[in-house]
Design a protein around this motif. Structure first.
Motif, short mmCIF file in Angstrom:
data_model
loop_
_atom_site.label_atom_id
_atom_site.label_comp_id
_atom_site.label_asym_id
_atom_site.label_seq_id
_atom_site.Cartn_x
_atom_site.Cartn_y
_atom_site.Cartn_z
N PRO A 73 0.80 -1.24 0.00
CA PRO A 73 0.00 0.00 0.00
C PRO A 73 0.83 1.28 0.00
O PRO A 73 0.48 2.24 -0.70
N ASP A 74 1.91 1.31 0.76
CA ASP A 74 2.72 2.53 0.84
C ASP A 74 3.43 2.83 -0.48
O ASP A 74 3.53 3.99 -0.90
N ALA A 77 0.84 4.40 -2.84
CA ALA A 77 0.41 5.75 -2.47
C ALA A 77 1.52 6.78 -2.67
O ALA A 77 1.25 7.91 -3.07
N SER A 80 3.36 5.59 -6.73
CA SER A 80 2.46 5.20 -7.81
C SER A 80 2.93 3.90 -8.48
O SER A 80 2.89 3.75 -9.70
N LEU A 138 -8.52 -0.88 -0.57
CA LEU A 138 -8.69 0.52 -0.91
C LEU A 138 -9.64 1.20 0.07
O LEU A 138 -10.63 0.61 0.51
N ASN A 139 -9.32 2.45 0.43
CA ASN A 139 -10.22 3.23 1.27
C ASN A 139 -11.36 3.74 0.37
O ASN A 139 -11.17 4.65 -0.45
N SER A 168 -6.11 7.28 4.81
CA SER A 168 -5.15 7.26 3.70
C SER A 168 -5.78 6.53 2.52
O SER A 168 -6.96 6.17 2.54
N MET A 169 -4.96 6.31 1.48
CA MET A 169 -5.48 5.68 0.27
C MET A 169 -5.94 4.25 0.55
O MET A 169 -6.93 3.78 -0.03
N PHE A 170 -5.24 3.56 1.43
CA PHE A 170 -5.61 2.19 1.78
C PHE A 170 -5.95 2.11 3.27
O PHE A 170 -5.60 2.99 4.05
N ALA A 401 -3.73 12.21 0.18
CA ALA A 401 -3.71 10.75 0.12
C ALA A 401 -3.65 10.23 -1.32
O ALA A 401 -3.26 9.09 -1.55
N LEU A 402 -4.02 11.08 -2.29
CA LEU A 402 -4.07 10.66 -3.69
C LEU A 402 -3.14 11.46 -4.61
O LEU A 402 -3.05 11.15 -5.79
N LEU A 405 -0.22 9.81 -6.86
CA LEU A 405 -0.53 8.95 -8.01
C LEU A 405 -0.18 9.66 -9.31
O LEU A 405 -0.46 10.85 -9.49
#
Length: 470
Positions: A73-74, A77, A80, A138-139, A168-170, A401-402, A405
């Motif tokens: 996940p890290d 985020a 990418s 995914l969040n 966060s993103m996840f 958080a995005l 990407l």
């Protein structure tokens, strides 16, 4: 003496001819009786086999889930990177176990309406773990924010709430939370009324699917089971809009006397559209001959390949001007949330769609959807409905958080296999009441016609031989 023998041969030939003709008549009469019986039992009214199996079904339906657990996940985020997923499952629930409610017959319009209550019971013995198993996924709320609120000023405000909630993103969620709902900490901080519970299938338990109103076939058996309205929405003709069309049945059965050339159309409320299956093979299911119909790749094709899918391409950039195939955008029926459906592991999808994801292994046997239909009655005796839920995630400069990407991701969340098979007891009853009687009757027809034909030919040959000798 010769004349007497000739008379005997002629008499035998006549008897044979009579048996052959009688066998032929029996074929016609038998087919008429079979058709009459099937038409009677296929009508959706109290007392018929169709009504018992469809409206008051007691068949066990299971929904299996495989969750895509994100391993990095890290990296995704921040850098990418490609998303590395590991499939975990199956986790199995029993569904559709509640009897249909509010069953109402309309004798004037020849329809029957009903509600299908929703419920899911976890089946530990059919699962690899428990509902408390945890996954990195995914969040859902954070991923949907830039789609629901494209204005950059509002995104800035949402960003502060995302940071404050430490989202966060996840995220890590249990199976039960991911499927059936949890209170999202980010949404819980929004100062005006919004839905704060999030889940892939929320709400589900204690809800109902419908109201369905379907034709009962009383006046026209070729329409039996076909949906007339769903939640008050009238079925449309093919030439209006396939994307908006409620066409076909609910796939539990189809009008009888199915030929291999027929395209089976059915409506799925989960994906808010009608879809279809085509013949692929003859099968034998517990002694019952069935036709297997499968969902073709064309059903998920791009609008260039299949114009019927034009309204499932809602933008031009992500879809590369609607040329990508294998996924359908159903955000319109999911309150604007960026939900896309596909076959599991992006089976039959454009290579570009699965390219940013590692850990996928699509194959036809495990990931295709099929229906096994008994062709005389049109009853579906076995099915496997396989579907993958994906969320579109795109970069958002105002949401930290995005913002890391560099491109869009179509992130697979889970895939499901909803399946049911006719039980041994029901299969035996079906053979006894339907296919067994039909097959026995046809066997008698064949035997009588065959004996009659053989007798006729044998006696005629003997007669001719006798005449030559005379």
């Amino acid at each position: 003496m010769g004349c007497n023998r000739s008379c005997g041969l002629i008499t035998g030939a006549v008897i044979g001819a009579v048996l052959a003709v009688f066998g032929g008549i029996l074929v016609t009469v038998g087919d008429m009786l079979t058709e009459k019986t099937v038409k009677k039992e296929a009508v959706l009214e109290e007392g018929t086999i169709a009504f018992k199996n469809r409206v008051k079904t007691d068949t066990h339906v299971y929904r299996q889930f495989w969750i895509f657990d994100v391993q990095n996940p890290d990296e995704v985020a921040v850098h990418s990177s490609k998303i590395k997923v590991k499939q975990r499952g199956p986790y199995t629930y029993r569904v559709r176990y509640l009897a249909k409610e509010n069953i109402t017959q309309d004798s004037e319009n020849h329809t029957v309406s009903f509600l299908q209550p929703n419920g899911a019971i976890f089946e530990p013995s059919l699962s690899v773990g428990t509902e408390d198993d945890t996954f990195t996924v995914l969040n859902l709320a954070v991923a949907a924010a830039p789609h629901l609120y494209p204005n950059t000023f509002i995104q800035g405000i949402l960003n502060s709430l995302i940071k404050k909630s430490k989202s966060s993103m996840f995220q890590n969620r249990t199976l039960k939370e991911l499927l059936w709902g949890y209170t999202d900490p980010f949404l819980n901080l929004i100062p005006y009324p919004v839905a704060t519970t999030v889940g892939v299938f929320y709400p589900y338990n204690n809800t109902a699917d419908g109201i369905y109103k379907v034709f009962n076939g009383k006046d026209d058996i070729s329409k039996v089971g076909i949906i007339d309205t769903y939640k008050g929405k009238k079925r449309l003709s093919y030439w209006e809009s396939y994307c908006d069309m409620i066409n076909g049945t609910d796939a539990s059965s189809f009008p009888p006397f199915i030929e291999k050339t027929r395209v089976l159309q059915f409506f799925s409320s989960d994906i808010c559209r009608s879809i279809y299956a085509v013949f692929s093979a003859e099968m034998n299911l517990k002694g019952i001959p069935v036709y297997r119909f499968t969902l073709p790749s064309l059903a998920f094709a791009s609008p260039l390949q299949n114009p019927d899918n034009h309204c499932f391409c809602t933008e031009k950039i992500i879809s590369k001007d609607c040329t990508l195939y294998g996924v359908l955008d159903i955000s319109k029926c999911k309150e604007g949330k960026p939900v896309y459906i596909s076959l599991p592991h992006f089976l039959h999808a454009s290579p570009e769609i699965a390219e940013p994801i590692e850990g996928l292994s699509p194959n036809e046997e495990e990931h295709s959807t099929y229906l096994d239909v008994e062709p005389i009655t049109g009853f579906t005796l076995q099915f496997a409905r396989r579907l993958q839920i994906n969320i579109l995630v795109k970069p958002a400069k105002k949401i930290e958080a995005l913002k890391g990407l560099k491109h869009n991701y179509l992130v697979p969340i889970l895939w499901l296999n909803e399946t049911a098979t006719i039980g041994d007891e029901k299969a035996a009853m079906f053979i006894d009441q339907v296919t067994g009687k039909i097959n026995l009757f046809r066997l008698v027809q064949i035997i009588l016609r065959s004996i009659g034909t053989v007798m006729f030919l044998a006696f005629m040959i003997s007669y001719c031989a006798c005449q030559v000798k005379c």
